[in-house]
Write a protein that holds these residues in place. Sequence first.
Motif, PDB file in Angstrom:
ATOM      1  N   ASP A 540       0.757  -1.143  -0.017  1.00  0.00           N
ATOM      2  CA  ASP A 540       0.073   0.048   0.091  1.00  0.00           C
ATOM      3  C   ASP A 540       0.941   1.240  -0.034  1.00  0.00           C
ATOM      4  O   ASP A 540       1.542   1.511   0.913  1.00  0.00           O
ATOM      5  CB  ASP A 540      -0.791   0.056   1.301  1.00  0.00           C
ATOM      6  CG  ASP A 540      -1.894  -1.130   1.236  1.00  0.00           C
ATOM      7  OD1 ASP A 540      -2.095  -1.735   0.219  1.00  0.00           O
ATOM      8  OD2 ASP A 540      -2.391  -1.586   2.313  1.00  0.00           O
ATOM      9  N   ASN A 542       0.360   4.559  -0.317  1.00  0.00           N
ATOM     10  CA  ASN A 542      -0.089   5.487   0.577  1.00  0.00           C
ATOM     11  C   ASN A 542      -1.818   5.335   0.945  1.00  0.00           C
ATOM     12  O   ASN A 542      -2.178   4.147   0.530  1.00  0.00           O
ATOM     13  CB  ASN A 542       0.127   6.894   0.173  1.00  0.00           C
ATOM     14  CG  ASN A 542      -0.615   7.307  -1.365  1.00  0.00           C
ATOM     15  OD1 ASN A 542      -1.309   6.669  -1.578  1.00  0.00           O
ATOM     16  ND2 ASN A 542       0.382   7.855  -1.997  1.00  0.00           N
ATOM     17  N   GLU A 543      -2.154   6.327   1.399  1.00  0.00           N
ATOM     18  CA  GLU A 543      -3.502   6.170   1.499  1.00  0.00           C
ATOM     19  C   GLU A 543      -4.407   5.732   0.367  1.00  0.00           C
ATOM     20  O   GLU A 543      -5.528   4.974   0.246  1.00  0.00           O
ATOM     21  CB  GLU A 543      -4.401   7.081   2.335  1.00  0.00           C
ATOM     22  CG  GLU A 543      -4.156   6.910   3.825  1.00  0.00           C
ATOM     23  CD  GLU A 543      -5.036   8.034   4.437  1.00  0.00           C
ATOM     24  OE1 GLU A 543      -5.848   8.606   3.708  1.00  0.00           O
ATOM     25  OE2 GLU A 543      -4.965   8.182   5.831  1.00  0.00           O
ATOM     26  N   ASP A 544      -4.028   6.192  -0.732  1.00  0.00           N
ATOM     27  CA  ASP A 544      -4.765   6.186  -2.127  1.00  0.00           C
ATOM     28  C   ASP A 544      -4.367   5.227  -2.912  1.00  0.00           C
ATOM     29  O   ASP A 544      -5.111   4.624  -3.705  1.00  0.00           O
ATOM     30  CB  ASP A 544      -4.776   7.638  -2.811  1.00  0.00           C
ATOM     31  CG  ASP A 544      -5.480   8.657  -2.122  1.00  0.00           C
ATOM     32  OD1 ASP A 544      -6.097   8.288  -1.486  1.00  0.00           O
ATOM     33  OD2 ASP A 544      -4.979   9.829  -2.152  1.00  0.00           O
ATOM     34  N   PHE A 545      -3.023   5.004  -2.848  1.00  0.00           N
ATOM     35  CA  PHE A 545      -2.709   3.890  -3.881  1.00  0.00           C
ATOM     36  C   PHE A 545      -2.283   2.476  -3.290  1.00  0.00           C
ATOM     37  O   PHE A 545      -1.509   2.410  -2.426  1.00  0.00           O
ATOM     38  CB  PHE A 545      -1.402   4.700  -4.455  1.00  0.00           C
ATOM     39  CG  PHE A 545      -1.866   5.577  -5.553  1.00  0.00           C
ATOM     40  CD1 PHE A 545      -2.322   5.266  -6.888  1.00  0.00           C
ATOM     41  CD2 PHE A 545      -1.815   6.792  -5.458  1.00  0.00           C
ATOM     42  CE1 PHE A 545      -2.571   6.265  -7.867  1.00  0.00           C
ATOM     43  CE2 PHE A 545      -1.990   7.963  -6.252  1.00  0.00           C
ATOM     44  CZ  PHE A 545      -2.648   7.662  -7.520  1.00  0.00           C
ATOM     45  N   ASN A 546      -2.440   1.477  -3.974  1.00  0.00           N
ATOM     46  CA  ASN A 546      -2.014   0.005  -3.810  1.00  0.00           C
ATOM     47  C   ASN A 546      -1.509  -0.412  -5.027  1.00  0.00           C
ATOM     48  O   ASN A 546      -1.902  -0.007  -5.933  1.00  0.00           O
ATOM     49  CB  ASN A 546      -3.132  -0.893  -3.437  1.00  0.00           C
ATOM     50  CG  ASN A 546      -4.202  -0.398  -2.310  1.00  0.00           C
ATOM     51  OD1 ASN A 546      -5.039   0.435  -2.684  1.00  0.00           O
ATOM     52  ND2 ASN A 546      -3.938  -0.639  -1.128  1.00  0.00           N
ATOM     53  N   PHE A 607      -6.368   2.725  -7.177  1.00  0.00           N
ATOM     54  CA  PHE A 607      -6.574   4.107  -6.633  1.00  0.00           C
ATOM     55  C   PHE A 607      -7.743   4.168  -5.801  1.00  0.00           C
ATOM     56  O   PHE A 607      -8.993   3.832  -6.367  1.00  0.00           O
ATOM     57  CB  PHE A 607      -6.718   5.043  -7.649  1.00  0.00           C
ATOM     58  CG  PHE A 607      -6.692   6.611  -7.549  1.00  0.00           C
ATOM     59  CD1 PHE A 607      -5.739   7.313  -6.521  1.00  0.00           C
ATOM     60  CD2 PHE A 607      -7.999   7.011  -7.310  1.00  0.00           C
ATOM     61  CE1 PHE A 607      -6.120   8.542  -6.169  1.00  0.00           C
ATOM     62  CE2 PHE A 607      -8.298   8.482  -7.137  1.00  0.00           C
ATOM     63  CZ  PHE A 607      -7.393   9.152  -6.153  1.00  0.00           C
ATOM     64  N   ARG A 608      -7.687   4.332  -4.447  1.00  0.00           N
ATOM     65  CA  ARG A 608      -8.951   4.481  -3.586  1.00  0.00           C
ATOM     66  C   ARG A 608      -9.841   3.492  -3.883  1.00  0.00           C
ATOM     67  O   ARG A 608     -11.089   3.536  -3.487  1.00  0.00           O
ATOM     68  CB  ARG A 608      -9.520   5.767  -3.866  1.00  0.00           C
ATOM     69  CG  ARG A 608      -8.615   6.866  -3.243  1.00  0.00           C
ATOM     70  CD  ARG A 608      -9.493   8.333  -3.036  1.00  0.00           C
ATOM     71  NE  ARG A 608      -8.647   9.264  -2.826  1.00  0.00           N
ATOM     72  CZ  ARG A 608      -8.954  10.470  -2.949  1.00  0.00           C
ATOM     73  NH1 ARG A 608     -10.003  10.802  -3.559  1.00  0.00           N
ATOM     74  NH2 ARG A 608      -8.030  11.576  -2.537  1.00  0.00           N
ATOM     75  N   ASN A 609      -9.343   2.220  -4.090  1.00  0.00           N
ATOM     76  CA  ASN A 609     -10.369   1.136  -4.198  1.00  0.00           C
ATOM     77  C   ASN A 609     -11.437   1.467  -5.416  1.00  0.00           C
ATOM     78  O   ASN A 609     -12.489   0.599  -5.236  1.00  0.00           O
ATOM     79  CB  ASN A 609     -10.513   0.501  -2.812  1.00  0.00           C
ATOM     80  CG  ASN A 609     -10.753  -0.853  -2.986  1.00  0.00           C
ATOM     81  OD1 ASN A 609      -9.904  -1.481  -3.733  1.00  0.00           O
ATOM     82  ND2 ASN A 609     -11.639  -1.324  -2.227  1.00  0.00           N
TER      83      ASN A 609
END
Lengths: 1055, 488
Positions: A540, A542-546, A607-609
């Motif tokens: 992961d 960051n919060e937005d990208f996996n 991106f942000r699922n």
Amino acid sequence: MKKLTLVVCVFMLTFLIVNAQTKQITGTVTSADDGLGMPGVSVVIKGTTVGSSTDIDGKYIIEAQASDVLTFSFVGMVTQEVPVGDKTIIDVVLLVESIGVEEVIVTAVGIKRSEKSLGYSATSVKSDEFNKTAPSNIMSGVTGKVAGVQISSSSGAPGASTKVVLRGYSSVGGNNQPLYVVDGVPMNNSTAGTGTLNDAVDFGNRAGDINPDDVESMTILKGASATALYGSRAANGVIMIVTKSGSQSDKLNVSISSSVEFSQVANLPDFQNEFGQGWDAVWRSDENGSWGPRFDGKLRPWGNTVDNSQLVKPFVAQKDNLKDFFDIGKTYKNSISVSGGGDKTTFYASYSNVSADGFIPTDADEYTRNTFALKGTHEITEQLKISASVNYVVKTANAVAVGQQLLTGGEPLMGEIYQLPRDFSLVDGEDYNSTFYNFANFYTPYASNPYQSIGENSNSQRENRIYGNVGLTYELTPEITLSYKLGTDVANTHIKQSSNAFSYKGTNNSSKQDLIGGQMEKERYNSEVNSDLLVTFKKDLNEDFNLNLIAGWNVNQRDFRTSYILVNNLDIPDFDHITNSASTPIVEYFESQRRIYGVFSQADIAFRNYLFLNVVARNDWSSTLPSGDNSFFYPGVGLTFIATDAIPELSKVFSFAKLRASWGKTGNDADPYSLVNTLAKGNVSLGFGDLRFPMTNPVTGQKVMSWEVSNELKNPNIKPELTTEIEVGADLRFFNGRLGIDFAWYKKNTKDQITNVDLPSSSGYTSRIANLGEIQNKGIEAALSINPVKGKLTWNALITFTRNRSKVISLLDGITKLDLAPVNAVEYRAEVGKPLGVYYGQDFERDPSGNIVVNPANGMPNVATDNVYFGDSNYDFTMGMNNTFSYKGFDLSFSLDWRQGGLMYSRTSYYMSFTGNGPLTTYNDRETWVVPGSVVDNGDGTYSENTTPIAADDLDSGFWTLPGMDRARVVDKSFVKLRELTLGYTIPKNITSKFGLERVNLSVYGRNLITWRASENKFVDPEATTFGNDLTSEYGEYAGMPSSRSYGISLKVNF
Amino acid sequence: MKDMKIKYISLAVFMALISQLFMACEKDYLEINTDPNFPTEVPGYVIFPAAVMSTTGTLSTQIGITTGMWAQHYTQSNVANQFKEIDQFNLTFSDYDRPWREFYSGALNDYLAIKNFAEADEDWTMYLMATVMEAYTYQYMVDLWDNVPYTEAGVEFHPVFDKGQDVYNGLLASLDLALSKEVSDFPGNLAKYDMVFGGDISLWKQFANTLKLKLYMRMYGVNESVSKPAIEALLLADNLLTTDAGIVSFEDADNQRNPLMEYNFHGLNTGNNLVASKTLLRYLQINGDPRVEEFYDVNNAGLYAGLAQGDYTNTEILNGELSLIREVATKPVFFISEAECYFLQAEAILRTGGNPKVMYDLAVTTALMQYNESAESFLESGGAYEFPSGGSFDEQLEAIIQQKWVALFQGTNSTEAYIEHVRTGYPTESDLPYGDENGYIYGQFTYPVNGVSSGVYPKRLPSVKDENQNNQNADDLVDAFQPVWWNK
């Protein structure tokens, strides 16, 4: 003792009274989605009709007792039950009912991905779905259930081939069957039988070896971007099969399933029952056709005179003579599996047996399959896991040959049967050694007793096969995992064909050519080794990208060896052995080996699922391509957007909305040994018979072997065949998933087709291997799932629709058509500008206004010089309709399969015309007639009306098998089939648990119960084929085996 | 600690696997695409027998049956119908796809390959053998189809068609070239590869010269100024065949038999298609010719009985009442029989102004000797086949060709009999039905009972549709009634 009982009773009563006191309960119901209060939620005391509902803010008030249970329910949300107890405030958070989008799907190379994130169409089918009617062949349970997939059975014989075509045929010369991948390892799906005019024997395809009860789920990957990771073998899609495994619990699961099935012959030709044995309208007791007089019911002596006696029969139609000939087929299917595990270990073991005897009398059509499966996993450490799986299949089959003739000289069954006149009772000949029905005295020299055909010819197959894999997974760090899997698939097959010899010399049938008899033995060995090394990186960012990265390395080797011995002129009667002849046997041996290695990589960025990008790439190096130029690259990219996650407002309309687009490439390499010219064994084909080397030199008396320049010109510059596919689609669900539409549009272009192109023989060759042109398939697939009724009674419906349009865009320069016909009857071509697989045939000569031109001498139509276009073999569209109704433990389901349009060649049609057995042949009551609207050529460019009727002696096969009648041999193959009808009952758990059983399900089912054929098809099952399971199979049938309808009962027990 | 250990072991295992896999990258890992099932290169002599048998088998079966029927040696029986269209003169363009294909892709491609090998190796012996067989095969193709691919055949994907005359000229040039080279006998150990002469190269030279003579004779009518001196030179050099050129016997075993036998009796469902034609049968019977027993079998009553040519719809004659042609598994197929060579010389002598009687007598004697019969009584004064020494040119020519027609019964040779009929008009085509009373003479052709061509006889085979459809440079289709170049 009594006292004590009383005390207890009183105590209990007191307790109950105390608890029966009601109290007021309040609370708020909120949605898990947004945390807001939910109005209109029904709050009911369980088991009663007492209840209330929430107000605009989600608040409620209800009177209840401590012993009550409150039920909170709302459409589209998961119902919750809360015991009251001593609470007075009960707040509840309702969850949105799952609508299946969080499912995890196994994609290429065994990589698991969330279905939601996929940029391409991937349909997963669960065990329950394809095992509804307990099919022996896993694919037949999926027929009509997945859009874009066309599944057909070649006949109703046990163990017959099942053909699977995903998104149309894209390769004219190569293989069009999908790649079957079991637990991440490709499996061999070849056929051991033959799909050729002579010696056409169907022993099924190897994907049929999988025990359907062992399979957990099957995922069908159709598009190029889905399959690019498989590179050069996945151009036709991939069927990913995941087998069952044990679970890491101490619990031992045992499951048993048993079924008994009866099958009956179906889709026989329509017959006329007005005219009987004879020819030229005259009764002749040695004729094989029904061109005789009208039935009059009078007794007639018939057949040969033997010892001064003759048979007598009433001259009436035996309307059911064929139906009576066939038996009721029986299939017994049993399987048992045991699974379980411990803390670190799982295992799964199973055994299954299928024993089938088809509808042909005797054991001429039989199929037995035993499968053993063993699978296990073990965690050595938390990081290191090993797994292994092994499957062993033992298979025997007897099959009845179709087509024209056996290699060993015998006569295939159906061609003989269709020639018998309408007043002939087949069953009377069952004892084919009896006086009037034996080969010497059988009533006609033009056909043989069908019981002799099956009794004196045999085709059998025995196969042993092992496939499986071992795997290692090692979690190097929480982000990086290494895994390795080595798989293999090895099969050994023995095929035997025997035909007994008969000399007709000196018998009543002495004008018949002797059957010289023959024996053929064939050994086949296939092996495949596949090695995959994978490195997976997951992070992961960051919060937005996996990020999810995979890199892999694949090596694959396939080996094939076959040897073959054929000997004719059998010597000792009834001794079916290769040594039983004075003739020199024909011996052949062939082997091939091919290797591929490839590197591949896949990157998934989320991106942000709600936005997913998937990029794949693979490069292959193949041994079958020119050595300096054997590398080829397949990229693919997919983009997925979950609109409902990105834009929450959309949830008002959609419960789920996903848009996807993808683009990808896959390909085919060449067959082994396509590059360098070779010589061929010296063989002169005479048309009838051959001259074969070695031969004796008549001058020196020595035996001499000779070779000749091969007629197939190889190509040292062959390139791989490349498929490029673009796909867009949407998955939309409404009303909390109770209505769903999954839609896809695709366009697939296959370039540089590797195929054999005909050459004029004056070039010195008859064909050459070339990269040829381009074929396009484009189409739409839609699956509509509806859940109109939910609750105690549930109704689920799934409607699939597929429309594929193929088009031959180009062939080689200067070549506008390519001959595809497997036999020399009606033409079958790839032609530029037309769909792949078009029929051309001979027509009657016509004047400029389209009237039939006849020969003035006999009133018979002339044959046109140029062949005319009849149409193509592709369906216009196909639809599947599946419905399941569940009520309490009952389950009623049915599925319909509708395929519209397309033509097929039918040799059976020819037999019906030739013998006068078909209803068409009673045209005009067989009185003479003038060809309607016919004209005669005046020889000066003008035409005048024809008045000459067809001569009486041409009214039989003379007219009905005229060469210009080719169009009558090609029939509309549209149909609607009631594929499955099942009524199941699952015994309630509270009953079964008393017997220590987890689940007991009893079903009665029917398969292929009704077929509605197109009106011009009065001959065969529209799916029937004699020509294997690839493109040529679409050509049609050559006196093929009829299909079957079956009825069965199955019992599944888990404990 | 234990965990660490396992970690290292696991890593080591993976590294080992990886290195193992990368070994696959070695250059030769993919170099496995050499076909182990078939040879890629063999010496020319290994190819020669198969090519010779292609020529033999193709001329003897479908083409042989067609020309044998058209030469009225036999006819379609009335109890079967396999060949009725041939007897009707009712042919379609796709009827001869197979023999055409076998000629080009079974025989001519191999002769070309052998010639190419031989030329590279300067093996002029092999070169001569392949050239002779190639020329022999092409000669019949031109005689049957007129214009055929020649210069580009086996070289281009879509060869152009050469004019029949140009092909003939090419064949003569190729024979001259091959004959001009230094040749020697085949080494003894290779003799078995020569199915025709067992390695005797002097016989191949004679075969080449005889073939040249045949080609010049064929074109005599349209090209006398060229042909005549060439024929005179060939007669003068006197190095022509004095033995049969062909496959002198076959083995009675599957796929080894005389090709007509293999085709008509073993390959086909019914062996009773071909029966004696009244045309030849009555001619032999009237002349008391013993060869009747060699050509035909007796019927069920032990007698010889023929069917009127093309009368396959006859319903009065029952099964077993007709004589089938006599087929023997071991029977030879002659390319040019000794007798044919003498008949050819007899005509050559006649045309170049000599007296052909001696050669004619030798030819007839040899033709009968082929069946161990004596010709003496036939040739003596007043004998049935006595040479008309005092007759006109036409009478003498007719005598030669009429006897040649009888001698060329069955197999390859009937093709020659039919072509010679087309060339010379002998045996004569009669407008009369069989029977002495109305002036019909036995031995003359009668128009087939079920003929569909309004009294016209075919002059060649129809063009080949298969070639026409696949070859962009093919000539237009031509039916069977258009003459070939030397017949114009």
